[in-house]
Design an enzyme around this catalytic site. Structure first.
Site, short mmCIF file in Angstrom:
data_model
loop_
_atom_site.label_atom_id
_atom_site.label_comp_id
_atom_site.label_asym_id
_atom_site.label_seq_id
_atom_site.Cartn_x
_atom_site.Cartn_y
_atom_site.Cartn_z
N HIS A 19 36.84 -5.18 38.86
CA HIS A 19 37.73 -5.88 39.79
C HIS A 19 39.02 -6.29 39.06
O HIS A 19 40.13 -6.14 39.59
CB HIS A 19 37.07 -7.16 40.32
N LYS A 43 24.96 -12.20 55.06
CA LYS A 43 24.73 -11.47 53.81
C LYS A 43 24.15 -12.40 52.76
O LYS A 43 24.51 -13.57 52.70
CB LYS A 43 26.08 -10.90 53.33
N ARG A 92 35.95 4.05 43.19
CA ARG A 92 35.26 4.48 41.98
C ARG A 92 34.89 5.94 42.03
O ARG A 92 35.20 6.71 41.17
CB ARG A 92 33.99 3.65 41.79
N SER A 130 29.18 -4.97 40.92
CA SER A 130 28.54 -6.30 40.81
C SER A 130 27.02 -6.14 40.87
O SER A 130 26.28 -6.82 40.16
CB SER A 130 29.00 -7.20 41.95
#
Ligand code: ADP
Length: 162
Positions: A19, A43, A92, A130
């Site tokens: 990040h 979530k 990514r 993460s």
């Protein structure tokens, strides 16, 4: 010309060097980046919104061109409130592409002014997430090269309480 600001939305559960890499690259293109953490009651996060934001506040302390914020609900509504319509996201691998492409088009269908910019991280972070950090940590692996020091510390605190 006015100052150019971009919004970088995400979960940041927790912030990783991937990040940070995207934020620093973003600052080569924009005068200011607002890093905004998603508050999604549906979530499950490891870190609360307050903890996720505190980690980022600490990491970017004294950086006037980086602002930490949060949003709940639709990103498009948040962008409207901020009167800022440029979104930064990191790409990514191919696996990110489909969902990112969908989200970018979805946001634009809500508001035609919304433009999404994709930045590619350094190759050393291109497999970092993460989720991976949390998994490696949970099983006792070394994550120091993947996250800022404060995240390593907060993970230690979190897991020692459990
Ligand atoms: P989300 O839950 O929205 O994917 P994340 O916090 O995981 O939120 O990520 C926010 C943004 O940062 C996404 O665009 C994601 O692709 C990007 N990102 C996350 N990790 C990396 C990384 N290692 N390199 C580049 N971009 C990344």
């Amino acid at each position: 010309m006015g100052k150019r600001t971009a919004i970088y939305p995400g979960s940041y559960d927790p912030l990783t060097n991937g990040h940070i890499d995207i934020i620093e690259r973003g600052l080569d293109l924009f005068d200011k980046i607002i890093v905004t953490a998603l508050k999604n009651p549906g979530k499950t996060y490891l870190f609360t919104l307050e903890e996720r934001m505190a980690i980022m506040e600490e990491t970017f302390k004294g950086r006037e061109n980086i602002e930490i914020d949060y949003f709940e609900g639709l990103l498009a509504d948040y962008l409207e409130r901020k009167n800022t319509f440029t979104v930064v996201r990191g790409l990514r691998a191919i696996s990110d592409f489909e969902i990112e492409f969908q989200m970018a088009l979805m946001n634009r269908s809500i508001n035609d002014k919304i433009e999404t910019i994709f930045l590619v991280p350094s190759i050393s972070y291109s497999f970092l997430s993460s989720k991976l950090v949390k998994e490696i940590y949970k099983f006792g692996g070394e994550i120091k090269s993947m996250v800022p020091d404060i995240v390593d510390k907060k993970l230690k605190e979190k897991y020692s309480k459990k």
